[in-house]
Write a protein that holds these residues in place. Structure first.
Motif, PDB file in Angstrom:
ATOM      1  N   THR A 100       0.832  -1.203   0.000  1.00  0.00           N
ATOM      2  CA  THR A 100       0.000   0.000   0.000  1.00  0.00           C
ATOM      3  C   THR A 100       0.866   1.252   0.000  1.00  0.00           C
ATOM      4  O   THR A 100       0.575   2.234  -0.692  1.00  0.00           O
ATOM      5  CB  THR A 100      -0.935   0.001   1.219  1.00  0.00           C
ATOM      6  N   ARG A 101       1.960   1.219   0.774  1.00  0.00           N
ATOM      7  CA  ARG A 101       2.862   2.378   0.844  1.00  0.00           C
ATOM      8  C   ARG A 101       3.444   2.749  -0.505  1.00  0.00           C
ATOM      9  O   ARG A 101       3.682   3.928  -0.780  1.00  0.00           O
ATOM     10  CB  ARG A 101       4.017   2.098   1.811  1.00  0.00           C
ATOM     11  N   VAL A 102       3.701   1.751  -1.345  1.00  0.00           N
ATOM     12  CA  VAL A 102       4.327   2.041  -2.637  1.00  0.00           C
ATOM     13  C   VAL A 102       3.336   1.959  -3.795  1.00  0.00           C
ATOM     14  O   VAL A 102       3.732   2.003  -4.959  1.00  0.00           O
ATOM     15  CB  VAL A 102       5.532   1.103  -2.901  1.00  0.00           C
ATOM     16  N   ASP A 107      10.343   6.854   0.081  1.00  0.00           N
ATOM     17  CA  ASP A 107       9.211   6.870   1.015  1.00  0.00           C
ATOM     18  C   ASP A 107       9.274   5.681   1.961  1.00  0.00           C
ATOM     19  O   ASP A 107       9.021   5.815   3.167  1.00  0.00           O
ATOM     20  CB  ASP A 107       7.887   6.851   0.244  1.00  0.00           C
ATOM     21  N   LEU A 108       9.613   4.503   1.416  1.00  0.00           N
ATOM     22  CA  LEU A 108       9.723   3.305   2.249  1.00  0.00           C
ATOM     23  C   LEU A 108      10.828   3.449   3.279  1.00  0.00           C
ATOM     24  O   LEU A 108      10.652   3.146   4.458  1.00  0.00           O
ATOM     25  CB  LEU A 108       9.999   2.077   1.380  1.00  0.00           C
ATOM     26  N   VAL A 109      11.976   3.923   2.823  1.00  0.00           N
ATOM     27  CA  VAL A 109      13.122   4.064   3.729  1.00  0.00           C
ATOM     28  C   VAL A 109      12.828   5.089   4.812  1.00  0.00           C
ATOM     29  O   VAL A 109      13.069   4.851   6.004  1.00  0.00           O
ATOM     30  CB  VAL A 109      14.383   4.449   2.930  1.00  0.00           C
ATOM     31  N   LEU A 168      15.209   2.901   8.532  1.00  0.00           N
ATOM     32  CA  LEU A 168      16.415   2.093   8.394  1.00  0.00           C
ATOM     33  C   LEU A 168      17.498   2.884   7.673  1.00  0.00           C
ATOM     34  O   LEU A 168      17.271   3.991   7.180  1.00  0.00           O
ATOM     35  CB  LEU A 168      16.113   0.794   7.650  1.00  0.00           C
ATOM     36  N   ALA A 169      18.687   2.324   7.587  1.00  0.00           N
ATOM     37  CA  ALA A 169      19.785   2.933   6.852  1.00  0.00           C
ATOM     38  C   ALA A 169      19.840   2.312   5.462  1.00  0.00           C
ATOM     39  O   ALA A 169      19.592   1.113   5.306  1.00  0.00           O
ATOM     40  CB  ALA A 169      21.104   2.693   7.585  1.00  0.00           C
TER      41      ALA A 169
END
Length: 228
Positions: A132-134, A191-193, A198-199
């Motif tokens: 959904t996020r992407v 957007d996910l990162v 996270l790095a």
């Protein structure tokens, strides 16, 4: 952004090329990556960036130097411990998506979670959240062959983040896409990162995309230089 998630120190790697002799690909490379940080890695072809990513991702071992993830030294650990770290702490994205063709998009994201001991219902729920996020949740039941290149790569991003790793390592993640799709897919990756904290270390030839990250590291003569 004070938490060091990945640290490489004094990394050297030498390959024996037969008649061509020995090639010293990495000559003491140093790198520090902090939580919430997105760093671009740029280098000419053959400069050793894929070798560096393989060492950072515990797929290969340095000849000398140390690799730490979350403060734990990993280059001296057993194969079993390194395998667990790869599964739990590191996410990988490549230029080609490498999705399993016999499974649909959702299943491709569920499977690594099942291998990590997550229940099927929780794995499906988390997979759908990531999709959904992407913007590909509506493609959940489609197999990879029925997805566009951009959709395939977005699903690959979700799979890489399925087990909530500390570090994402991406090797030319938009290199196989046209410019417009590349821009959209890169935005989805960012957007996910940003959403997970996270790095991320992203190898790319695209200098415009590199300029949109927090820092830019250039690899040259086996060493890394911060050019941001």
């Amino acid at each position: 952004m004070n938490d060091v998630v990945l640290r490489l120190s004094g990394i050297e790697k030498l390959y024996n090329k037969g008649l061509a002799g020995e090639v010293n690909v990495l000559r003491g490379a140093d790198l520090t990556l902090r939580a919430g940080e997105v760093v671009a890695l740029v280098a000419p072809s053959g400069a050793g960036k894929s070798t560096l990513l393989h060492i950072a991702g515990l797929l290969d071992a340095p000849d000398t130097g140390l690799v730490e993830i979350g403060g734990e030294r990993m280059d001296t650990k057993s194969d079993r411990r390194r395998t667990i770290a790869r599964r739990q702490d590191i996410g990988f994205v490549y230029q080609f998506h490498h999705l399993l063709p016999e499974f649909d998009a959702l299943e491709n994201i569920v499977l690594p979670q099942l291998a990590n001991g997550v229940s099927k219902s929780d794995a499906r729920h988390h997979a759908l959240e990531l999709m959904t996020r992407v913007g590909v949740a509506e493609r959940a039941k489609h197999r990879p062959a029925a997805l566009s290149g951009g959709e395939q790569q977005r699903v690959a991003f979700c799979r890489a983040l399925a087990n909530s790793p500390r570090v994402l390592l991406a090797d030319e993640p938009t290199g196989n896409l046209d410019p417009a799709t590349s821009d959209q897919v890169f935005g989805a990756l960012m957007d996910l990162v940003r959403g997970t904290g996270l790095a991320a270390l992203v190898a790319t030839h695209n200098l415009e995309l590199a300029s949109r990250m927090d820092r830019v590291l250039r690899m040259e003569n086996g060493l890394l230089t911060d050019v941001s």
